[in-house]
Structure formats: structure tokens, C-alpha cells
Enzyme design. Structure first.
Site, PDB file in Angstrom:
ATOM      1  N   PHE A 132      43.557  38.263  47.101  1.00 25.85           N
ATOM      2  CA  PHE A 132      42.337  38.182  46.287  1.00 25.85           C
ATOM      3  C   PHE A 132      42.390  36.912  45.455  1.00 25.85           C
ATOM      4  O   PHE A 132      43.337  36.697  44.695  1.00 25.85           O
ATOM      5  CB  PHE A 132      42.186  39.382  45.350  1.00 25.85           C
ATOM      6  N   ASP A 219      48.893  31.294  43.407  1.00 22.65           N
ATOM      7  CA  ASP A 219      47.913  31.911  42.507  1.00 22.65           C
ATOM      8  C   ASP A 219      48.651  32.895  41.603  1.00 22.65           C
ATOM      9  O   ASP A 219      49.016  33.987  42.029  1.00 22.65           O
ATOM     10  CB  ASP A 219      46.832  32.612  43.351  1.00 22.65           C
ATOM     11  N   LYS A 248      43.819  34.952  33.647  1.00 22.37           N
ATOM     12  CA  LYS A 248      43.833  36.251  32.954  1.00 22.37           C
ATOM     13  C   LYS A 248      44.580  36.289  31.609  1.00 22.37           C
ATOM     14  O   LYS A 248      43.957  36.241  30.568  1.00 22.37           O
ATOM     15  CB  LYS A 248      44.372  37.329  33.888  1.00 22.37           C
TER      16      LYS A 248
END
Ligand SMILES: *Cc1c(COP(=O)(O)O)cnc(C)c1O
Length: 398
Positions: A132, A219, A248
């Protein structure tokens, strides 16, 4: 339950019938005054929990001073946060943006230009099953979840997909595809169900990237910033990426993204190649600087590692030999409990029992609490969650 009717907000989310009002530490309260233990941290975002006594005054001061000024000017706080990220990662330069997908979008642009600069005009990037990377057109194309892609074709081309932890598949691609320029993976897949790249696999991929002259792009939007007990999850494997998107947890809730680059990628973008209006604004930079400073001051890497280990051990013990529980896995405070059946209903059941969590990849219960969580609070999570899972499994069909 006083759940607001929202005729004007676009219905892009399947929301629980709960509206949150405020938080303190690892607790949040809803608008009816019910309190929840926060096992989700706004999806691995609220690194310092809620209303942290050191973060709040710093942000208040920054808001009163300068929120935004745009990148026509130097923003000294950018250099301060970049220097810190460089020191923690051992990499060399940083580009700032506002979210995870933006950081990944920048990484993908870096890979393409890296190829073009080498004379490869149709560069390809290796991506992964169950990955993702976000919901822009390019990042959803890199994502390995058909549900995220459905309805948004044509997808961006230039991706070659491989299974995780399969070095043979990778070597086949290396032998067959001359236009590959980069490998792009989550060090630990988050949305895909808490699936870690094996450390040995990462070292092999690093070596292959070096041999082929490819960029290794990790990532760490979800698994970075101390969540696993190291600043960055790849540090467990003792390797370095060339490109590392972050987001995040970096701003403890203030939107921020960053792409940290090593020497092979640091000068690919020249003036005019990339940019953003909001990216690197003083408020988000201050949030990043204070987050990292407080993490160091308060020993939060150590806390993530030790409380995470306790939490995982207690969950494993509580769920041992429970039929329907396939695996408890993770690193530090990034934990997944895989069941043998879809378990989305657990979201509301857990909330009604006073615990916020998430379910990802249909059947994986995900815990990504604030890194300030105490041993007592972790024990509380176990006390709520274990009986709930047992009850759910005994009452639902596999
Ligand atoms: C959440 C996430 C993203 C997307 O971040 P947004 O800020 O929602 O755009 C990208 N990659 C990973 C690994 C993520 O967990």
C-alpha cells in the site's frame, strides 16, 4: 449515541458511529463522554498520544509566530528537521511534503528521473503484492490491492510486481527487464496486514540494487519514526535505502511528509523539478522537530521496543491454541493478529468495550498505539481484546 448526521461530507469512509471530542495521553473521549483506550493512534500517527504536555505549548507558540510562508523563502525550521532526519538515518538530504502519498509520489518521480538521467526513457519500478503506497493515481498503481485500484484505471504504467520475500522472483525480473531503475517496498507492510520483509531478504535486495545500479526505496510511512523500536525499521536489517518516504508519525498528528535521500538520490531533483505549496511549512516542521526531540528525551524508542514486546507476548499467550487465530506478529508497537476469517465487526465491538483499533486486509487486527503507551495500558489492551477475539471466534463462522 449522538452521532452527527452529515449530509455535506462526501461519503468516502465507512465510519463507526462515534465522534471523538478530545484526548489525553493514550485516552480519547467521544462527544457523549465515553472514554476509549487508543490502540490505533489515528493509524500510527499520534506518536506522542494526545495533548502531549511538551508538544502542545511548542505548537501553540509556533502558531502564534508563523504557520505558513511558502517556499519562495528559506524556512530555517526545514534545515533543522532535515539535519535531524539525516543524523538519525545516515542519509543525506530531505524533501518535505504533506502526506504519505505525496512522499511516495516524490519517490516515484525520483526513480523516473533517475532513469531518464541514465538514458532510460521508459523506466520501470519493482513493486510488491499486498503493498500500500497511497491513493493518488500513481501511488494506487504502485499499490498491490485490487480494491484500491478498482474503478480508477487506466493505471500508471512502469510497475513490475513481485511477491514479498521471494528473492528468486526478484532475480528473474532483474534478468528479464533491462529498464528497471528502482525497487520500492514497505519495510513492513502496514495496510497489507503487518507483513515484514525478512531482514535477510532486505540485505539481498540491497546487494542486488547495488549490483544493478538501482535505487532502493523503502516506504517507511507507517513503520518508521520509532514504531518498531528503531528510528527506522530497515535499521533492524543493518542496511540503508537510497530513498525513504516518511509521513504518519513524524508530526504527531500535524500533517507532514518527507522523502529522505542518500547520496545516489539526493541531487536527482534540480530546481523546478518538484515542489509543493504547503510542504515544509513552519508549523509542520516544528511538529516534526518537537516530535523527534521529545521521543529522544522521553526514551520512546526503548518504550516502543519494550512495551511492544510485552504486548506481543501477552497477546500471543492469551491467544495460544485459540482456534481461528492464525498468527500474532509484528515489531515493537506495530502488531497484527491474523484470524482465519474477516473480522471487521470487531472494530465496533472493541470500541464498545472501550478500545480503538483497526482491522486491515480483512482479517488482520492491527494495533499501532501511541509510542508513549505504558505497560499498564498495554495490559489493559490485552484484557479487553483477548476475550473479545475469543468471543468473536466462537460466535462467527469461519
Ligand atoms: C498510510 C500510508 C501511505 C499513505 O499515506 P497518506 O498520508 O494517507 O497519503 C503510504 N504508504 C504507507 C506504507 C502507508 O501506511
Amino acid at each position: 449515541m449522538s452521532v452527527p448526521v452529515e449530509p455535506h461530507v462526501m461519503k468516502t469512509y465507512g465510519r463507526l458511529p462515534i465522534a471523538l471530542s478530545h484526548g489525553q495521553g493514550c485516552r480519547v473521549w467521544d462527544t457523549d463522554g465515553r472514554v476509549y483506550l487508543d490502540g490505533l493512534g489515528g493509524i500510527a500517527v499520534n506518536t506522542l498520544g494526545h495533548a502531549h504536555p511538551k508538544l502542545v505549548p511548542a505548537l501553540q507558540e509556533q502558531v502564534a509566530k508563523l504557520i505558513h510562508c511558502c517556499n519562495y523563502y528559506h524556512v530555517p525550521l526545514q534545515e533543522q528537521l532535515a539535519a535531524k532526519l539525516v543524523a538519525l538515518s545516515g542519509l543525506s538530504n530531505v524533501f518535505f511534503c504533506n502526506s504519505g502519498l505525496e512522499a511516495n509520489e516524490a519517490a516515484l518521480k525520483l526513480a523516473r528521473k533517475f532513469g531518464h538521467d541514465k538514458g532510460i526513457d521508459r523506466p520501470e519500478v519493482i513493486v510488491y503484492e499486498k503493498a500500500f503506497h497511497g491513493r493518488s493515481i500513481a501511488t494506487l498503481s504502485a499499490t498491490g490491492n485490487p480494491k484500491v485500484q478498482a474503478g480508477f484505471g487506466p493505471l500508471v504504467e512502469g510497475f513490475v510486481r513481485v511477491p514479498l520475500n521471494d528473492m528468486e522472483a526478484m532475480e528473474r525480473v532483474a534478468a528479464e527487464r533491462p529498464h528497471v531503475v528502482a525497487v520500492f517496498l514497505e519495510t513492513i507492510q502496514g495496510e497489507g496486514g503487518i507483513n515484514a520483509a525478512r531482514w535477510e531478504y532486505l540485505r539481498d535486495v540491497r546487494a542486488l540494487c547495488d549490483a544493478k545500479g538501482w535505487l532502493l526505496m523503502l516506504d517507511e510511512v507507517q513503520c518508521g519514526i520509532g514504531r518498531t523500536g528503531k528510528w527506522f525499521a530497515h535499521q533492524w536489517a543493518d542496511i540503508q535505502p537510497d530513498v525513504m518516504p516518511l509521513a504518519k508519525g513524524l508530526g504527531s498528528g500535524v500533517p507532514i511528509g518527507a522523502v529522505v535521500c542518500g547520496p545516489k538520490a539526493a541531487t536527482i531533483f534540480q530546481p523546478g523539478n518538484h515542489g509543493t505549496t504547503f510542504g515544509g511549512n513552519p508549523l509542520s516542521m516544528r511538529a516534526g522537530i518537537e516530535t523527534l526531540r521529545i521521543m529522544e528525551e522521553d526514551g520512546l524508542l526503548y518504550n516502543a521496543a519494550t512495551v511492544g514486546t510485552q504486548l506481543m507476548a501477552a497477546l500471543s499467550e492469551g491467544l495460544v491454541n485459540v482456534p481461528g487465530v492464525l498468527e500474532v506478529r509484528g515489531y515493537g508497537l506495530m502488531i497484527g493478529i491474523e484470524l482465519d476469517r474477516p473480522c471487521g465487526e470487531l472494530l465496533l465491538q472493541a470500541a464498545n468495550a472501550g478500545l480503538l483499533l483497526s482491522v486491515t486486509a480483512d482479517r488482520v487486527i492491527r494495533l499501532v498505539p501511541p509510542l508513549i503507551i505504558s505497560s499498564e495500558e498495554a495490559a489493559e489492551i490485552v484484557a479487553i481484546l483477548v476475550p473479545l477475539i475469543k468471543e468473536f471466534l466462537s460466535e462467527s463462522a469461519a
